[in-house]
Design a protein around this motif. Structure first.
Motif, PDB file in Angstrom:
ATOM      1  N   ARG A 158      19.592 -18.342 -33.241  1.00 31.06           N
ATOM      2  CA  ARG A 158      20.980 -17.872 -33.079  1.00 31.06           C
ATOM      3  C   ARG A 158      21.136 -17.164 -31.733  1.00 31.06           C
ATOM      4  O   ARG A 158      22.127 -17.343 -31.029  1.00 31.06           O
ATOM      5  N   ALA A 159      20.145 -16.341 -31.367  1.00 30.07           N
ATOM      6  CA  ALA A 159      20.213 -15.597 -30.101  1.00 30.07           C
ATOM      7  C   ALA A 159      20.267 -16.548 -28.910  1.00 30.07           C
ATOM      8  O   ALA A 159      21.018 -16.319 -27.951  1.00 30.07           O
ATOM      9  N   GLY A 160      19.489 -17.628 -28.957  1.00 29.39           N
ATOM     10  CA  GLY A 160      19.498 -18.600 -27.868  1.00 29.39           C
ATOM     11  C   GLY A 160      20.827 -19.317 -27.749  1.00 29.39           C
ATOM     12  O   GLY A 160      21.348 -19.523 -26.650  1.00 29.39           O
ATOM     13  N   TYR A 161      21.374 -19.681 -28.884  1.00 26.58           N
ATOM     14  CA  TYR A 161      22.683 -20.336 -28.922  1.00 26.58           C
ATOM     15  C   TYR A 161      23.732 -19.428 -28.286  1.00 26.58           C
ATOM     16  O   TYR A 161      24.499 -19.859 -27.408  1.00 26.58           O
ATOM     17  N   PRO A 209       5.577 -16.213 -35.779  1.00 27.27           N
ATOM     18  CA  PRO A 209       6.661 -17.037 -36.309  1.00 27.27           C
ATOM     19  C   PRO A 209       7.956 -16.238 -36.441  1.00 27.27           C
ATOM     20  O   PRO A 209       7.934 -15.016 -36.582  1.00 27.27           O
ATOM     21  N   GLY A 210       9.048 -16.950 -36.404  1.00 22.98           N
ATOM     22  CA  GLY A 210      10.348 -16.331 -36.587  1.00 22.98           C
ATOM     23  C   GLY A 210      11.458 -17.264 -36.179  1.00 22.98           C
ATOM     24  O   GLY A 210      11.233 -18.237 -35.456  1.00 22.98           O
ATOM     25  N   PHE A 253      21.436 -26.944 -29.542  1.00 22.46           N
ATOM     26  CA  PHE A 253      20.031 -27.255 -29.796  1.00 22.46           C
ATOM     27  C   PHE A 253      19.192 -25.998 -29.997  1.00 22.46           C
ATOM     28  O   PHE A 253      18.198 -26.031 -30.723  1.00 22.46           O
ATOM     29  N   ALA A 254      19.588 -24.908 -29.369  1.00 25.78           N
ATOM     30  CA  ALA A 254      18.879 -23.642 -29.584  1.00 25.78           C
ATOM     31  C   ALA A 254      19.001 -23.226 -31.044  1.00 25.78           C
ATOM     32  O   ALA A 254      18.077 -22.656 -31.618  1.00 25.78           O
ATOM     33  N   ARG A 255      20.112 -23.541 -31.653  1.00 24.17           N
ATOM     34  CA  ARG A 255      20.390 -23.176 -33.044  1.00 24.17           C
ATOM     35  C   ARG A 255      19.857 -24.208 -34.036  1.00 24.17           C
ATOM     36  O   ARG A 255      19.450 -23.858 -35.141  1.00 24.17           O
ATOM     37  N   ASP A 276      14.228 -23.021 -27.075  1.00 23.49           N
ATOM     38  CA  ASP A 276      13.633 -21.722 -27.427  1.00 23.49           C
ATOM     39  C   ASP A 276      14.079 -20.591 -26.496  1.00 23.49           C
ATOM     40  O   ASP A 276      13.439 -19.542 -26.460  1.00 23.49           O
ATOM     41  N   ILE A 277      15.161 -20.766 -25.772  1.00 27.49           N
ATOM     42  CA  ILE A 277      15.600 -19.765 -24.802  1.00 27.49           C
ATOM     43  C   ILE A 277      15.862 -18.405 -25.457  1.00 27.49           C
ATOM     44  O   ILE A 277      15.735 -17.368 -24.818  1.00 27.49           O
TER      45      ILE A 277
END
Length: 179
Positions: free
Chosen positions: A80-83, A74-75, A98-100, A61-62
């Motif tokens: 994508r932003a974390g990836y 929620p969202g 894993f972020a994605r 969830d970074i």
């Protein structure tokens, strides 16, 4: 980490400098549950990249550092932003993914590691997702030469045990400010 939240791996903690305390606590709790699930998998001889799953659980969830509104609503913009954030910090794609992927376990090419990070992200708060669990069951069954139903029962027991401690984990996370 203080207030009962488990520590994160050093590599993940360094990436979370300046992150909201509640996010860091959440990632530590999901990381903790991922370790429990990985220990269960090891008992069935499931070949798993343990390092990848633990890193993924600790950073999935970074992207909420960028999309802070998703800390309390929620969202999926954080995925994508974390990836992209992880890649920009030099994290290899095999770990950044894993972020994605933590919210999309039904996609083609999903690995057992992706499923495990997704499962830990649900199980930490005693959320059960039958489709996710069903997708995971076949791998330990195959590895152990057992029937899917046997592994499903064992996984159900594991998740019930993890779920029993969810109130503590939820309280730990809630004790940390969201901002």
């Amino acid at each position: 980490m203080t207030d009962g939240a488990p520590p994160l791996p050093e590599a993940a903690a360094g990436l979370l400098a300046g992150a909201p305390p509640r996010l860091t606590a959440h990632l530590g709790l999901v990381h903790e549950v991922a370790g429990t699930i990985l220990d269960w998998c090891a008992g069935y001889g499931v070949p798993v990249d343990r390092e990848a799953v633990l890193f993924g659980a600790a950073t999935h969830d970074i992207g909420k550092i960028v999309h802070r509104e998703e800390l309390s609503a929620p969202g999926s913009l954080h995925e994508r932003a974390g990836y992209e954030l992880l890649l920009a910090h030099g994290v290899p794609e095999r770990l950044a993914r894993f972020a994605r992927t933590h919210g999309s376990w039904g996609e083609p090419g999903t690995t057992v590691e992706d499923l495990l990070v997704s499962l830990a992200d649900k199980a930490w708060k005693d959320s059960r997702v039958r489709d996710l669990e069903d997708r995971l069951v076949a791998r330990p069954a195959r590895a152990a030469g057992r029937e899917n139903w046997e592994i499903f029962l064992a996984l159900d027991d594991l998740l019930a045990g993890i779920g029993a401690d969810a109130p503590r984990r939820l309280a730990v996370q809630a004790a940390h400010p969201a901002a």
